[in-house]
Design an enzyme around this catalytic site. Sequence first.
Site, PDB file in Angstrom:
ATOM      1  N   PRO A  11       0.656  -1.349   0.014  1.00 31.57           N
ATOM      2  CG  PRO A  11      -0.852  -1.432   1.643  1.00 31.57           C
ATOM      3  CD  PRO A  11       0.353  -2.028   1.057  1.00 31.57           C
ATOM      4  CG  ASN A  12      -0.242   4.247   1.405  1.00 36.38           C
ATOM      5  OD1 ASN A  12      -1.489   4.698   0.703  1.00 36.38           O
ATOM      6  ND2 ASN A  12      -0.479   3.530   2.438  1.00 36.38           N
ATOM      7  NE  ARG A  19       3.740   6.550   1.914  1.00 33.69           N
ATOM      8  CZ  ARG A  19       4.165   5.568   2.231  1.00 33.69           C
ATOM      9  NH1 ARG A  19       4.775   4.757   1.411  1.00 33.69           N
ATOM     10  NH2 ARG A  19       3.785   4.929   3.359  1.00 33.69           N
ATOM     11  CE1 TYR A  24       8.506   4.942   3.219  1.00 34.58           C
ATOM     12  CE2 TYR A  24       6.966   6.752   3.674  1.00 34.58           C
ATOM     13  CZ  TYR A  24       7.542   5.604   3.991  1.00 34.58           C
ATOM     14  OH  TYR A  24       6.803   5.156   4.913  1.00 34.58           O
ATOM     15  CG  ASN A  75       8.558  -2.024   0.609  1.00 28.17           C
ATOM     16  OD1 ASN A  75       7.951  -2.195   1.877  1.00 28.17           O
ATOM     17  ND2 ASN A  75       9.090  -0.895   0.237  1.00 28.17           N
ATOM     18  CB  ALA A  78       1.219  -0.295   6.150  1.00 30.12           C
ATOM     19  CG  HIS A  81       4.754  -2.524  10.082  1.00 25.65           C
ATOM     20  ND1 HIS A  81       6.158  -2.974  10.327  1.00 25.65           N
ATOM     21  CD2 HIS A  81       4.778  -1.590   9.192  1.00 25.65           C
ATOM     22  CE1 HIS A  81       6.618  -2.168   9.598  1.00 25.65           C
ATOM     23  NE2 HIS A  81       5.988  -1.157   8.895  1.00 25.65           N
ATOM     24  CG  ASP A  88      -0.632 -17.758   7.220  1.00 30.16           C
ATOM     25  OD1 ASP A  88       0.486 -18.033   7.791  1.00 30.16           O
ATOM     26  OD2 ASP A  88      -1.734 -17.638   7.703  1.00 30.16           O
ATOM     27  CD  GLU A  99      10.674  -7.817   5.919  1.00 29.48           C
ATOM     28  OE1 GLU A  99      10.792  -9.119   6.391  1.00 29.48           O
ATOM     29  OE2 GLU A  99      10.009  -7.010   6.748  1.00 29.48           O
ATOM     30  CG  HIS A 101      11.064  -2.479   5.201  1.00 35.18           C
ATOM     31  ND1 HIS A 101       9.584  -2.541   5.148  1.00 35.18           N
ATOM     32  CD2 HIS A 101      11.739  -3.512   5.829  1.00 35.18           C
ATOM     33  CE1 HIS A 101       9.338  -3.913   5.906  1.00 35.18           C
ATOM     34  NE2 HIS A 101      10.597  -4.412   6.023  1.00 35.18           N
ATOM     35  CB  ILE A 102      12.183   2.803   0.831  1.00 26.82           C
ATOM     36  CG1 ILE A 102      11.870   1.731  -0.271  1.00 26.82           C
ATOM     37  CG2 ILE A 102      12.942   3.904   0.599  1.00 26.82           C
ATOM     38  CD1 ILE A 102      10.488   2.834  -1.148  1.00 26.82           C
ATOM     39  CB  SER A 103      12.133   4.436   5.743  1.00 28.60           C
ATOM     40  OG  SER A 103      11.281   3.339   6.361  1.00 28.60           O
ATOM     41  NE  ARG A 108       9.539   5.783   9.182  1.00 29.02           N
ATOM     42  CZ  ARG A 108       8.707   5.764   8.199  1.00 29.02           C
ATOM     43  NH1 ARG A 108       8.972   4.858   7.142  1.00 29.02           N
ATOM     44  NH2 ARG A 108       7.551   6.634   8.144  1.00 29.02           N
ATOM     45  NE  ARG A 112       6.579   4.003  10.477  1.00 31.40           N
ATOM     46  CZ  ARG A 112       5.569   4.177   9.595  1.00 31.40           C
ATOM     47  NH1 ARG A 112       5.078   3.202   8.755  1.00 31.40           N
ATOM     48  NH2 ARG A 112       4.607   5.229   9.521  1.00 31.40           N
TER      49      ARG A 112
HETATM   50  C1  DHK Z   1       7.176   1.602   3.722  1.00 32.77           C
HETATM   51  C2  DHK Z   1       5.841   1.946   4.131  1.00 32.77           C
HETATM   52  O1  DHK Z   1       4.788   2.483   3.524  1.00 32.77           O
HETATM   53  C3  DHK Z   1       5.550   1.953   5.572  1.00 32.77           C
HETATM   54  O2  DHK Z   1       4.463   1.451   6.092  1.00 32.77           O
HETATM   55  C4  DHK Z   1       6.601   0.884   6.362  1.00 32.77           C
HETATM   56  C5  DHK Z   1       8.139   1.070   4.346  1.00 32.77           C
HETATM   57  C6  DHK Z   1       8.170   1.158   5.818  1.00 32.77           C
HETATM   58  C7  DHK Z   1       9.560   1.336   3.625  1.00 32.77           C
HETATM   59  O3  DHK Z   1      10.127   1.893   4.512  1.00 32.77           O
HETATM   60  O4  DHK Z   1       9.630   1.190   2.444  1.00 32.77           O
HETATM   61  O5  DHK Z   1       6.648   1.119   7.641  1.00 32.77           O
END
Ligand code: DHK
Length: 146
Positions: A11-12, A19, A24, A75, A78, A81, A88, A99, A101-103, A108, A112
């Site tokens: 998502p997002n 964003r 990010y 990735n 959200a 978490h 599964d 896996e 994560h950009i950040s 944080r 997270r």
């Molecule tokens: C991206 C998100 O949208 C967050 O919900 C995660 C992750 C971190 C990222 O760092 O790519 O907590």
Amino acid sequence: MSRLVFILNGPNLNLLGKRQPEIYGAETLADVERDCAALGAELGLEVRLLQSNHEGQLVDWVHEAREAACGIVINPAALTHTSVALLDALNTFEGPVVEVHISQVHKREAFRHHSYVSLRADAVIAGAGTQGYQLGLRRIAALVGA
Ligand code: DHK
């Protein structure tokens, strides 16, 4: 063996580049796709980058990967978490899972710091920016012997 790697995004992440760029970065998902496709060509791997804001769609893509892909870079955003369903699904996939994560999620908010997906992932990359996807792809290549 399949030479296809799925690069799944939660998502997002369709808003990547727009964003919260201070967290990010300025690169878009299209930039990530271009860079991963170029690296994949060097490594002898084909990549398919997919993004959805919907948990069930990501679960369905993991099921597709079972038949089609040799590895998954994910990735989960959200869903990292929260999603036992995604964990599964990934547990039904036999190839390597990385896996990303950009950040740097561990710098944080506390919510997270926990990842369901990490219970399955063979490697976890956090805080390398969008370069993390390429690092993940290189790790998949090493694990599948590409
Ligand atoms: C991206 C998100 O949208 C967050 O919900 C995660 C992750 C971190 C990222 O760092 O790519 O907590």
